[in-house]
Design a protein around this motif. Structure first.
Motif, mmCIF file in Angstrom:
data_model
loop_
_atom_site.group_PDB
_atom_site.id
_atom_site.type_symbol
_atom_site.label_atom_id
_atom_site.label_comp_id
_atom_site.label_asym_id
_atom_site.label_seq_id
_atom_site.Cartn_x
_atom_site.Cartn_y
_atom_site.Cartn_z
ATOM 1 N N MET A 179 50.624 34.720 52.546
ATOM 2 C CA MET A 179 49.257 34.657 53.059
ATOM 3 C C MET A 179 48.255 35.359 52.135
ATOM 4 N N ILE A 180 48.761 36.230 51.271
ATOM 5 C CA ILE A 180 47.915 36.957 50.327
ATOM 6 C C ILE A 180 48.485 36.773 48.923
ATOM 7 N N GLY A 181 47.637 36.392 47.982
ATOM 8 C CA GLY A 181 48.057 36.272 46.599
ATOM 9 C C GLY A 181 47.283 37.244 45.735
ATOM 10 N N THR A 182 47.924 37.799 44.731
ATOM 11 C CA THR A 182 47.248 38.722 43.825
ATOM 12 C C THR A 182 47.470 38.284 42.384
ATOM 13 N N SER A 183 46.477 38.537 41.552
ATOM 14 C CA SER A 183 46.598 38.275 40.116
ATOM 15 C C SER A 183 45.869 39.384 39.372
ATOM 16 N N ARG A 184 46.406 39.766 38.237
ATOM 17 C CA ARG A 184 45.859 40.891 37.481
ATOM 18 C C ARG A 184 45.418 40.418 36.105
ATOM 19 N N ASP A 185 44.224 40.802 35.715
ATOM 20 C CA ASP A 185 43.715 40.536 34.376
ATOM 21 C C ASP A 185 43.139 41.836 33.840
ATOM 22 N N GLY A 186 43.922 42.537 33.045
ATOM 23 C CA GLY A 186 43.488 43.837 32.566
ATOM 24 C C GLY A 186 43.369 44.821 33.702
ATOM 25 N N ASP A 187 42.192 45.397 33.856
ATOM 26 C CA ASP A 187 41.967 46.397 34.907
ATOM 27 C C ASP A 187 41.418 45.797 36.194
ATOM 28 N N VAL A 188 41.325 44.477 36.243
ATOM 29 C CA VAL A 188 40.756 43.803 37.419
ATOM 30 C C VAL A 188 41.865 43.113 38.214
ATOM 31 N N LEU A 189 41.935 43.424 39.511
ATOM 32 C CA LEU A 189 42.893 42.782 40.403
ATOM 33 C C LEU A 189 42.141 41.859 41.347
ATOM 34 N N THR A 190 42.551 40.602 41.396
ATOM 35 C CA THR A 190 41.966 39.635 42.324
ATOM 36 C C THR A 190 42.928 39.413 43.480
ATOM 37 N N ILE A 191 42.430 39.612 44.688
ATOM 38 C CA ILE A 191 43.215 39.385 45.905
ATOM 39 C C ILE A 191 42.655 38.144 46.583
ATOM 40 N N GLU A 192 43.537 37.167 46.824
ATOM 41 C CA GLU A 192 43.110 35.899 47.395
ATOM 42 C C GLU A 192 43.732 35.691 48.769
ATOM 43 N N LEU A 193 42.888 35.371 49.753
ATOM 44 C CA LEU A 193 43.388 34.983 51.068
ATOM 45 C C LEU A 193 43.980 33.585 50.946
ATOM 46 N N GLN A 194 45.231 33.427 51.346
ATOM 47 C CA GLN A 194 45.922 32.153 51.108
ATOM 48 C C GLN A 194 46.487 31.567 52.405
ATOM 49 N N ARG A 195 45.597 31.297 53.311
ATOM 50 C CA ARG A 195 45.969 30.606 54.551
ATOM 51 C C ARG A 195 45.026 29.413 54.682
ATOM 52 N N GLU A 196 45.060 28.583 53.667
ATOM 53 C CA GLU A 196 44.038 27.565 53.480
ATOM 54 C C GLU A 196 43.976 26.575 54.635
ATOM 55 N N ARG A 197 45.129 26.182 55.189
ATOM 56 C CA ARG A 197 45.127 25.188 56.275
ATOM 57 C C ARG A 197 44.436 25.725 57.522
ATOM 58 N N GLN A 198 44.427 27.061 57.676
ATOM 59 C CA GLN A 198 43.727 27.698 58.803
ATOM 60 C C GLN A 198 42.380 28.262 58.366
ATOM 61 N N ARG A 199 41.879 27.770 57.246
ATOM 62 C CA ARG A 199 40.577 28.189 56.707
ATOM 63 C C ARG A 199 40.551 29.707 56.466
ATOM 64 N N ASN A 200 41.723 30.219 56.075
ATOM 65 C CA ASN A 200 41.887 31.644 55.760
ATOM 66 C C ASN A 200 41.519 32.551 56.930
ATOM 67 N N ALA A 201 41.714 32.052 58.147
ATOM 68 C CA ALA A 201 41.484 32.872 59.335
ATOM 69 C C ALA A 201 42.512 33.997 59.390
ATOM 70 N N LEU A 202 42.086 35.158 59.847
ATOM 71 C CA LEU A 202 42.931 36.351 59.839
ATOM 72 C C LEU A 202 43.791 36.445 61.090
ATOM 73 N N ASN A 203 45.074 36.731 60.895
ATOM 74 C CA ASN A 203 45.962 37.077 61.999
ATOM 75 C C ASN A 203 46.579 38.439 61.711
ATOM 76 N N HIS A 204 47.485 38.895 62.563
ATOM 77 C CA HIS A 204 48.086 40.219 62.388
ATOM 78 C C HIS A 204 48.724 40.373 61.014
ATOM 79 N N GLU A 205 49.544 39.392 60.641
ATOM 80 C CA GLU A 205 50.292 39.498 59.387
ATOM 81 C C GLU A 205 49.360 39.530 58.180
#
Length: 243
Positions: free
Chosen positions: A1-27
């Motif tokens: 549900m969460i993806g991360t990628s690192r480029d140097g000193d920058v960390l990108t965190i991506e919400l990855q629940r696309e079918r649910q429009r990235n709606a938040l649940n407990h997990e």
């Protein structure tokens, strides 16, 4: 549900629940808290939050946890994690940021919005409400008039309007946010930590008056809240009566 990628000193965190429009649940809330904590533990000097697909975050998952006190507590705790990170956090809004999605953007230090993105809090349409911090931080960042329109009028705020009022620092895509973050990551960390503390001390975290708390609890425990939930399930307009 969460993806991360690192480029140097920058960390990108991506919400990855696309079918649910990235709606938040407990997990998802728990995974996001872990990813944010791990970001600074790993030495990242800037963090970006974004969403997969065409939606930043459609808010809390209305099919489940939004009505549970434990979810609300965990959500608010996760927002505090964002605020408390010792490095700058940029919300890269690639699309709509609704409800809890807008709260993610409010907790970030900077906001980059795509031209097609917009913000809204449709809580009044389903008989619930948001906490004191959300209301005050929205006023702080967007101004009282636009905040009232979003909250009371259930209006949406376009990227263009957000940029005009100062809520959005820049109009651009994820690449724009990443380039800005890479520059910010070269700046003096202790200076940025000081700025974060002062800018975040806008009164939004002050203790809410008892009357405000009681009004929020009354909404969450009301018949109207139950009616809003039932109406959504039954796919009909709600009939609110103020009780």
């Amino acid at each position: 549900m969460i993806g991360t990628s690192r480029d140097g000193d920058v960390l990108t965190i991506e919400l990855q629940r696309e079918r649910q429009r990235n709606a938040l649940n407990h997990e998802m809330v728990e995974a996001l808290s872990v990813a944010l904590t791990d970001a600074t533990d790993s030495g990242a000097r800037a963090v970006i939050l974004t969403g997969a697909g065409s939606v930043f975050c459609a808010g809390a998952d209305l099919s489940g946890p939004v009505y549970e006190q434990s979810f609300l507590d965990n959500l608010l705790a996760m927002l505090r994690v964002i605020e408390g990170l010792p490095v700058p956090v940029i919300a890269a809004l690639n699309g709509p940021a609704l409800g809890a999605g807008l709260q993610l953007a409010l907790a970030a230090d900077l906001r980059v919005m795509s031209s097609s993105s917009f913000c809204a809090i449709p809580a009044a349409k389903i008989g619930v409400t948001v906490d004191e911090w959300t209301i005050k931080r929205l006023v702080s960042l967007a101004g009282a008039g636009d905040a009232a329109g979003i909250l009371i009028g259930c209006e949406s705020m376009s990227a263009e309007r957000a940029h005009v009022v100062g809520f959005a620092n820049r109009i651009g895509d994820l690449g724009e946010a990443q380039r800005w973050a890479a520059m910010i990551a070269t700046l003096a960390p202790l200076t940025l930590q000081h700025y974060k503390l002062v800018l975040g001390d806008d009164g939004a975290r002050d203790e809410a008056p008892a009357g405000h708390v009681a009004a929020m609890v009354r909404a969450w425990q009301s018949n109207d809240m139950a009616e809003g939930r039932a109406a959504r399930k039954e796919k009909r307009p709600p009939n609110f009566i103020g009780k």
